[in-house]
Scaffold this motif. Structure first.
Motif, PDB file in Angstrom:
ATOM      1  N   LYS A  78     -27.701  11.793  -8.994  1.00  0.00           N
ATOM      2  CA  LYS A  78     -27.875  13.219  -9.295  1.00  0.00           C
ATOM      3  C   LYS A  78     -29.303  13.452  -9.784  1.00  0.00           C
ATOM      4  O   LYS A  78     -29.856  12.621 -10.498  1.00  0.00           O
ATOM      5  CB  LYS A  78     -26.910  13.645 -10.390  1.00  0.00           C
ATOM      6  CG  LYS A  78     -25.457  13.497 -10.036  1.00  0.00           C
ATOM      7  CD  LYS A  78     -24.605  13.870 -11.239  1.00  0.00           C
ATOM      8  CE  LYS A  78     -23.148  13.594 -10.973  1.00  0.00           C
ATOM      9  NZ  LYS A  78     -22.296  13.926 -12.105  1.00  0.00           N
ATOM     10  N   GLY A  80     -30.226  16.995 -10.748  1.00  0.00           N
ATOM     11  CA  GLY A  80     -30.303  18.247 -11.471  1.00  0.00           C
ATOM     12  C   GLY A  80     -28.968  18.949 -11.560  1.00  0.00           C
ATOM     13  O   GLY A  80     -27.995  18.545 -10.923  1.00  0.00           O
ATOM     14  N   PRO A  81     -28.911  20.015 -12.340  1.00  0.00           N
ATOM     15  CA  PRO A  81     -27.644  20.717 -12.570  1.00  0.00           C
ATOM     16  C   PRO A  81     -27.139  21.521 -11.369  1.00  0.00           C
ATOM     17  O   PRO A  81     -25.987  21.931 -11.358  1.00  0.00           O
ATOM     18  CB  PRO A  81     -27.971  21.636 -13.748  1.00  0.00           C
ATOM     19  CG  PRO A  81     -29.439  21.858 -13.668  1.00  0.00           C
ATOM     20  CD  PRO A  81     -30.013  20.595 -13.105  1.00  0.00           C
ATOM     21  N   THR A  82     -27.966  21.731 -10.358  1.00  0.00           N
ATOM     22  CA  THR A  82     -27.550  22.542  -9.214  1.00  0.00           C
ATOM     23  C   THR A  82     -26.755  21.752  -8.183  1.00  0.00           C
ATOM     24  O   THR A  82     -26.302  22.312  -7.193  1.00  0.00           O
ATOM     25  CB  THR A  82     -28.767  23.163  -8.507  1.00  0.00           C
ATOM     26  OG1 THR A  82     -29.586  22.106  -8.009  1.00  0.00           O
ATOM     27  CG2 THR A  82     -29.559  24.045  -9.448  1.00  0.00           C
ATOM     28  N   GLY A  83     -26.619  20.440  -8.380  1.00  0.00           N
ATOM     29  CA  GLY A  83     -25.877  19.622  -7.429  1.00  0.00           C
ATOM     30  C   GLY A  83     -26.755  18.864  -6.461  1.00  0.00           C
ATOM     31  O   GLY A  83     -26.265  18.005  -5.736  1.00  0.00           O
ATOM     32  N   LYS A  84     -28.028  19.180  -6.417  1.00  0.00           N
ATOM     33  CA  LYS A  84     -28.909  18.432  -5.518  1.00  0.00           C
ATOM     34  C   LYS A  84     -28.948  16.973  -5.950  1.00  0.00           C
ATOM     35  O   LYS A  84     -28.825  16.649  -7.124  1.00  0.00           O
ATOM     36  CB  LYS A  84     -30.297  19.042  -5.506  1.00  0.00           C
ATOM     37  CG  LYS A  84     -30.314  20.382  -4.788  1.00  0.00           C
ATOM     38  CD  LYS A  84     -31.711  20.824  -4.493  1.00  0.00           C
ATOM     39  CE  LYS A  84     -31.753  22.067  -3.656  1.00  0.00           C
ATOM     40  NZ  LYS A  84     -31.091  23.217  -4.222  1.00  0.00           N
ATOM     41  N   CYS A  85     -29.117  16.109  -4.973  1.00  0.00           N
ATOM     42  CA  CYS A  85     -29.099  14.672  -5.221  1.00  0.00           C
ATOM     43  C   CYS A  85     -30.318  14.024  -4.601  1.00  0.00           C
ATOM     44  O   CYS A  85     -30.910  14.543  -3.658  1.00  0.00           O
ATOM     45  CB  CYS A  85     -27.851  14.043  -4.601  1.00  0.00           C
ATOM     46  SG  CYS A  85     -26.326  14.749  -5.219  1.00  0.00           S
ATOM     47  N   GLU A 114     -28.346  17.854  -0.334  1.00  0.00           N
ATOM     48  CA  GLU A 114     -27.370  18.721  -0.987  1.00  0.00           C
ATOM     49  C   GLU A 114     -25.971  18.124  -0.795  1.00  0.00           C
ATOM     50  O   GLU A 114     -25.742  17.367   0.152  1.00  0.00           O
ATOM     51  CB  GLU A 114     -27.454  20.129  -0.406  1.00  0.00           C
ATOM     52  CG  GLU A 114     -28.794  20.778  -0.734  1.00  0.00           C
ATOM     53  CD  GLU A 114     -28.934  22.181  -0.174  1.00  0.00           C
ATOM     54  OE1 GLU A 114     -28.318  22.479   0.875  1.00  0.00           O
ATOM     55  OE2 GLU A 114     -29.675  22.964  -0.786  1.00  0.00           O
ATOM     56  N   ASN A 147     -39.476  23.976  -6.410  1.00  0.00           N
ATOM     57  CA  ASN A 147     -38.441  23.659  -7.382  1.00  0.00           C
ATOM     58  C   ASN A 147     -37.254  23.012  -6.672  1.00  0.00           C
ATOM     59  O   ASN A 147     -36.510  23.688  -5.989  1.00  0.00           O
ATOM     60  CB  ASN A 147     -37.980  24.942  -8.104  1.00  0.00           C
ATOM     61  CG  ASN A 147     -36.976  24.653  -9.185  1.00  0.00           C
ATOM     62  OD1 ASN A 147     -36.701  23.500  -9.493  1.00  0.00           O
ATOM     63  ND2 ASN A 147     -36.441  25.697  -9.767  1.00  0.00           N
ATOM     64  N   LEU A 149     -34.827  21.364  -8.321  1.00  0.00           N
ATOM     65  CA  LEU A 149     -33.679  21.323  -9.205  1.00  0.00           C
ATOM     66  C   LEU A 149     -32.888  22.588  -9.060  1.00  0.00           C
ATOM     67  O   LEU A 149     -31.769  22.713  -9.254  1.00  0.00           O
ATOM     68  CB  LEU A 149     -34.103  21.138 -10.665  1.00  0.00           C
ATOM     69  CG  LEU A 149     -34.927  19.866 -10.912  1.00  0.00           C
ATOM     70  CD1 LEU A 149     -35.400  19.824 -12.348  1.00  0.00           C
ATOM     71  CD2 LEU A 149     -34.140  18.617 -10.588  1.00  0.00           C
TER      72      LEU A 149
END
Length: 149
Positions: A78, A80-85, A114, A147, A149
């Protein structure tokens, strides 16, 4: 190889092994290697990766042997908090290194993905492992954006 993605393709098989061509491009760096794998090991990894990043923090899988004939590793995490990996991809060229280890090409790069791309990759990877044929693609997004994240 201009599209941002990781591709695993079966290029040879027998009753015990499959040979995969792993190719990756993150928009800046790219590489290709061929490595041997056992389909059951690949299927186990695909099942472990299924649902990532919502059920685990990190999942990885490697084929071949580092600093030997050929090597490939993908390490999902992981970012970031948005789910991107992120996927750290490590590969070494498919060559014998009996005389000089320095002659072997090695590459390590990050691919940003994603969760839906991971879901699609899992489906294709499961199919590839089960029938020991085909291609599995993990589509990435541009790393060099303002960005991620």
């Amino acid at each position: 190889m201009n599209e941002i993605k990781l591709t695993l393709e079966v290029i040879w098989k027998d009753e015990h092994l499959i040979e995969l061509r792993a190719s990756a491009n993150n928009g800046r760096y790219s590489g290709i290697t061929e490595v041997y794998e056992v389909s059951n090991s690949l299927l186990k990894f695909a099942n472990e990766l299924d649902g990532f990043p919502f059920n685990k923090d990190r999942v990885s899988h490697s084929c071949g042997e580092k600093d030997s004939y050929a090597y490939f590793k993908m390490d999902f995490y992981k970012i970031g908090p948005t789910g991107k990996c992120g996927v750290l991809i490590t590969m070494e060229e498919n060559v014998a290194t009996e005389y000089r280890k320095e002659e072997k090409d090695k590459l390590s790069m990050e691919l940003i993905v994603e969760p839906n791309a991971i879901d699609n990759f899992c489906k294709e990877l499961k199919s590839l492992a089960e029938i020991e044929d085909g291609v599995a693609n993990l589509k990435g997004i541009g790393k060099y954006t303002s960005n991620i994240l």
